[in-house]
Design a protein around this motif. Structure first.
Motif, PDB file in Angstrom:
ATOM      1  N   PHE A 232       0.863  -1.197   0.000  1.00  0.00           N
ATOM      2  CA  PHE A 232       0.000   0.000   0.000  1.00  0.00           C
ATOM      3  C   PHE A 232       0.892   1.237   0.000  1.00  0.00           C
ATOM      4  O   PHE A 232       2.100   1.151   0.275  1.00  0.00           O
ATOM      5  N   SER A 233       0.321   2.380  -0.307  1.00  0.00           N
ATOM      6  CA  SER A 233       1.067   3.636  -0.327  1.00  0.00           C
ATOM      7  C   SER A 233       1.359   4.091   1.097  1.00  0.00           C
ATOM      8  O   SER A 233       0.478   4.069   1.960  1.00  0.00           O
ATOM      9  N   SER A 234       2.596   4.506   1.347  1.00  0.00           N
ATOM     10  CA  SER A 234       2.974   5.033   2.655  1.00  0.00           C
ATOM     11  C   SER A 234       4.135   5.991   2.479  1.00  0.00           C
ATOM     12  O   SER A 234       5.202   5.604   1.990  1.00  0.00           O
ATOM     13  N   MET A 235       3.912   7.249   2.869  1.00  0.00           N
ATOM     14  CA  MET A 235       4.935   8.283   2.741  1.00  0.00           C
ATOM     15  C   MET A 235       5.345   8.789   4.117  1.00  0.00           C
ATOM     16  O   MET A 235       4.561   8.710   5.073  1.00  0.00           O
ATOM     17  N   ALA A 244       0.632   4.823  -6.351  1.00  0.00           N
ATOM     18  CA  ALA A 244       0.310   3.914  -7.452  1.00  0.00           C
ATOM     19  C   ALA A 244       0.532   4.614  -8.790  1.00  0.00           C
ATOM     20  O   ALA A 244       0.204   5.793  -8.964  1.00  0.00           O
ATOM     21  N   LEU A 245       1.105   3.897  -9.746  1.00  0.00           N
ATOM     22  CA  LEU A 245       1.379   4.435 -11.069  1.00  0.00           C
ATOM     23  C   LEU A 245       0.156   4.263 -11.980  1.00  0.00           C
ATOM     24  O   LEU A 245      -0.753   3.480 -11.669  1.00  0.00           O
ATOM     25  N   PRO A 246       0.101   4.973 -13.105  1.00  0.00           N
ATOM     26  CA  PRO A 246      -1.035   4.847 -14.016  1.00  0.00           C
ATOM     27  C   PRO A 246      -1.300   3.420 -14.497  1.00  0.00           C
ATOM     28  O   PRO A 246      -2.435   3.072 -14.809  1.00  0.00           O
ATOM     29  N   LYS A 249       0.707  -0.419 -11.104  1.00  0.00           N
ATOM     30  CA  LYS A 249       1.815  -0.861 -10.266  1.00  0.00           C
ATOM     31  C   LYS A 249       2.058   0.163  -9.151  1.00  0.00           C
ATOM     32  O   LYS A 249       1.852   1.360  -9.330  1.00  0.00           O
ATOM     33  N   ASN A 250       2.510  -0.328  -8.009  1.00  0.00           N
ATOM     34  CA  ASN A 250       2.822   0.570  -6.897  1.00  0.00           C
ATOM     35  C   ASN A 250       4.187   0.183  -6.339  1.00  0.00           C
ATOM     36  O   ASN A 250       4.335  -0.843  -5.679  1.00  0.00           O
ATOM     37  N   TYR A 251       5.190   1.016  -6.625  1.00  0.00           N
ATOM     38  CA  TYR A 251       6.554   0.746  -6.178  1.00  0.00           C
ATOM     39  C   TYR A 251       6.906   1.499  -4.898  1.00  0.00           C
ATOM     40  O   TYR A 251       8.051   1.463  -4.453  1.00  0.00           O
ATOM     41  N   GLY A 252       5.917   2.212  -4.326  1.00  0.00           N
ATOM     42  CA  GLY A 252       6.122   2.860  -3.041  1.00  0.00           C
ATOM     43  C   GLY A 252       6.592   4.301  -3.098  1.00  0.00           C
ATOM     44  O   GLY A 252       6.701   4.963  -2.065  1.00  0.00           O
TER      45      GLY A 252
END
Length: 263
Positions: A232-235, A244-246, A249-252
């Motif tokens: 999941f996204s975490s900043m 998440a990319l268009p 994919k989600n590389y963080g």
């Protein structure tokens, strides 16, 4: 503090220099101090700006190599003039801590939509069906990437003081990886040289990198290595940015851009 011209303006003015008299040059008698990190690949952009300023009459002093925190603070305090390489949003914390828009002028991008994240060698990824960094919570999976015998996966990470340092440390905590993954820090280029050597020896590797950078020409994604997704996204600092990319994919990390910064 006075906000100076943007880079595009400086380069536009450069085109007119051959038609101007020396006494008309705006930089006559003014000294400029450029700063950059210790990454040698950043020298090109720094010199590009320096050459343009020299054509405008400025006296450009030798480049000073400092870490990013010092670079932003030095520019804000007037001890340096410009930083030609600045990653957004990766450096936003340093930028804002040094005064943000009140003391800097930032405009213009060298690179946009640059990816960054975690990669492992393709052989290990396919053998153990590893696609997400979350899988490294499993001690058996993590141990595959152990290089010092302590049972934890060794992640080739960021130099202390880089923006990615906080992002990686945040990920390890957010994804519950602190007990199974170790964030190795030091000189990134030297650490990656060791990582590449391990790959050539047929050993599993785990590392962080960004694009564009020469690492991905040596270890080509899709051929030699694969990107790992995050659960999941975490900043850091509670930032709610969706990474998440268009393509889904989600590389963080959010796509970043490289811009020009000046006092």
């Amino acid at each position: 503090m006075k906000k100076p011209m943007i880079l595009a303006t400086a380069l536009t003015a450069l085109l007119a220099v051959p038609f101007a008299h020396a006494e008309d040059l705006p930089g006559k008698g003014v000294k400029i101090t450029p700063v950059q990190s210790t990454i040698s690949e950043e020298t090109f952009q720094t010199l590009l700006v320096a050459k343009a300023l020299e054509k405008l009459g400025y006296e450009v002093e030798p480049i000073k190599e400092v870490d990013y925190n010092v670079a932003y603070a030095s520019i804000a305090n007037g001890d340096a003039t410009y930083l030609a390489v600045s990653w957004v949003p990766l450096h936003d914390a340093q930028y804002n801590a040094a005064g943000g828009d009140k003391v800097f002028y930032r405009q213009g991008d060298y690179v946009v939509n640059a990816a960054q994240g975690y990669l492992i060698d393709k052989k290990t990824a396919e053998k153990y069906k590893i696609t997400n960094i979350d899988q490294l919570k499993d001690p058996k999976i993590a141990k595959l990437f152990d290089t010092d015998g302590n049972g934890k996966a060794d992640l080739t990470g960021c130099n202390p003081g880089w923006g990615c340092e906080a992002a990686i440390n945040n990920h390890l905590k957010a994804y519950g990886l602190e007990k199974t993954v170790e964030h190795n820090q030091g000189n990134y280029a030297a650490m990656m040289a060791d990582t590449i050597t391990r790959y050539k020896e047929g050993k599993p590797i785990l590392y962080y990198t960004w694009t564009p950078y020469w690492i991905s020409d040596v270890l080509k994604p899709g051929r030699d290595v694969v990107w790992l997704e995050v659960p999941f996204s975490s900043m850091p600092n509670g930032d709610k940015t969706d990474t998440a990319l268009p393509n889904g994919k989600n590389y963080g990390f959010p796509p970043k851009h490289n811009a020009y910064r000046r006092q």
